[in-house]
Design an enzyme around this catalytic site. Structure first.
Site, PDB file in Angstrom:
ATOM      1  N   GLU A 316     -21.747 -32.115  -4.828  1.00 54.10           N
ATOM      2  CA  GLU A 316     -20.679 -31.133  -4.971  1.00 54.10           C
ATOM      3  C   GLU A 316     -21.162 -29.699  -4.782  1.00 54.10           C
ATOM      4  O   GLU A 316     -20.480 -28.892  -4.151  1.00 54.10           O
ATOM      5  CB  GLU A 316     -20.030 -31.269  -6.357  1.00 54.10           C
ATOM      6  CG  GLU A 316     -19.298 -32.584  -6.575  1.00 54.10           C
ATOM      7  CD  GLU A 316     -17.989 -32.673  -5.821  1.00 54.10           C
ATOM      8  OE1 GLU A 316     -18.031 -32.650  -4.576  1.00 54.10           O
ATOM      9  OE2 GLU A 316     -16.947 -32.763  -6.459  1.00 54.10           O
ATOM     10  N   SER A 317     -22.311 -29.354  -5.348  1.00 56.45           N
ATOM     11  CA  SER A 317     -22.704 -27.936  -5.388  1.00 56.45           C
ATOM     12  C   SER A 317     -24.154 -27.659  -5.041  1.00 56.45           C
ATOM     13  O   SER A 317     -24.565 -26.501  -5.038  1.00 56.45           O
ATOM     14  CB  SER A 317     -22.447 -27.395  -6.799  1.00 56.45           C
ATOM     15  OG  SER A 317     -23.366 -27.972  -7.729  1.00 56.45           O
TER      16      SER A 317
END
Length: 464
Positions: A316-317
């Site tokens: 995700e990040s």
């Protein structure tokens, strides 16, 4: 002109008394033209919008309805004080037929303004510029000119601006031939190119840009048109809206609304990049140690493997607590504002809050799955739902049963999820179009990242 007939798959939309009355009034007054005015539309309380189910128009996302056309139409409906009523049709040809017969006020479906269409339709103000591009498989024939298309397997959708373009080009290029497909969407033809079933197709540049993220095999060879404009088509019964449409679109553009929508749905595309495995190894050394205690604590609270949560966060990040996407998701677990609010996360940029919130969200999804899904399958299907939303997982389970796959296993759902982007399947399912390849890739990457963590850190992972 307004007509009484309505396609069978759109009949439910026209079921209200007010709309039936309008259709009847139109049929009675057909020779004089429909007398509907904007006050009638306000009294009925509905703006009837014809569109199609696709990532550049209208679709169901993780938290509800999304898409550039959905946002614009919903905002305009609110501006004139009514609710939007979306009629989902399967093809551009069906949309053009329906709007010409007065079965809606506007057609908002990523429609290109062309000379031929302007002979038959009235367009509203343009809101985006695109170019038609020739798209081929990177390992297949790579034409450099239109003349190079002769002899290639080329297809476009019926009654599209692409068909108009090819007909124009064929006047100067002898032997240019192509297939016209009347039962598929542009996205499906792009997928056929990616799979090698076609050599090339033509698609709008915004559609190409989105689909290259999911099919990296696609390569845009060259534009086949100059920049063109997208705009809504206004039906005869919707012409009363024209005086409102022009100043409204001008205001939305002036105040940055069009730019915001463009950035949300397209702005991330050029910058999108999957970090290589070597970079992951470096991040395990220089970033993960700081956040590992948070993953371990959150994992203990929700009874999930900590390295699974860490792998989801990396996907995700890339373990960046300040990560932010144009679509509004933020933080280590890239939570949406609505999801964060539901989970009690006050600051999405706080690593601890984000990790604990994402862990609770994954646990909640996992617990809502049927009890018949067990073991590792429960985690992988839960991850897919984390990515695409539970509604599309229910659709995939239904489709798996139809096609003879096990709906309780990830192997079964992995086979059918990509079919949610194919019109002949998604039009029969409750939640409609989904980028079904994306959750499959999401789960595969998370599992790969978890494997790397296991190898590099000698984590003894267990799946609950």
């Amino acid at each position: 002109m307004c007509h009484r007939g309505v396609r069978e798959n759109a009949m439910a939309v026209f079921g209200s008394k007010s709309v039936r009355a309008t259709v009847l009034a139109c049929s009675i007054a057909v020779l004089a033209g429909c007398g509907e005015d904007i006050d009638d539309i306000r009294e009925q309380g509905e703006l009837i919008v014809l569109t199609r189910n696709a990532p550049t128009t209208y679709y169901e996302g993780r938290e509800g309805l999304e898409g550039p056309e959905y946002e614009l139409a919903a905002a305009f409906a609110a501006h004139i004080g009514v609710e939007p009523k979306f009629v989902i049709l399967d093809t551009v040809a069906e949309i053009l037929e329906a709007i010409s017969e007065g079965h809606g006020h506007v057609a908002a479906a990523g429609l290109t303004v062309t000379e031929e269409r302007e002979k038959s339709f009235e367009f509203g103000p343009p809101y985006k510029k695109i170019r038609q591009e020739l798209v081929c498989h990177i390992d297949g024939p790579l034409p450099k000119t239109v003349e190079d298309l002769v002899g290639l397997r080329l297809a476009v959708i019926a009654m599209s601006s692409y068909q108009e373009t090819l007909e124009r080009l064929s006047l100067d290029v002898s032997g240019l031939d192509w297939e016209v497909v009347d039962d598929a969407a542009t996205e499906e033809l792009l997928e056929r190119v990616a799979e090698g079933d076609l050599d090339c197709t033509i698609a709008d540049s915004n559609i190409v840009a989105i689909n290259q993220r999911y099919h990296p095999e696609l390569i845009a060879r060259f534009p086949v048109t100059e920049p063109q404009k997208l705009a809504w088509i206004v039906s005869d019964r919707g012409k009363v809206l024209v005086p409102e449409l022009k100043p409204w679109f001008e205001s939305v553009e002036k105040h940055g609304g069009l730019a915001d929508i463009d950035n949300r749905y397209y702005g991330y595309i050029e910058d999108f990049d999957y970090v290589s495995t070597s970079t992951l190894h470096r991040r395990i050394e220089d970033r993960l140690p700081k956040y590992r205690p948070l993953f371990e604590k959150a994992a203990k609270n929700v009874e999930l493997p900590w390295d699974l949560l860490a792998a989801v966060s990396y996907q995700e990040s890339h373990w960046n607590p300040k990560a932010k996407s144009p679509t509004g998701v933020r933080g280590m677990m890239m939570l949406t504002r609505n999801t964060a609010r539901e989970l009690g996360v006050k600051n999405r940029l706080d690593p601890a809050e984000s990790i604990h919130g994402g862990a609770r969200y994954l646990k909640n999804i996992k617990e809502r799955l049927p009890e018949t899904i067990t073991g590792d399958d429960r985690i992988w299907i839960g991850l897919a739902a984390y990515n695409v939303g539970l509604g599309h997982i229910w659709d995939a389970r239904e489709l798996a049963q139809r096609l003879g796959h096990d709906p309780d296993t990830w192997a079964g759902l992995r086979e059918v999820l990509p079919l949610l982007s194919k019109k002949r399947y998604y039009k029969t399912l409750k939640h409609g179009y989904a980028r079904g390849n994306e959750p499959v890739r999401f789960v595969r990457r998370v599992r790969n990242y978890q494997d790397v963590l296991n190898q590099q850190l000698d984590v003894s992972a267990s799946s609950l």
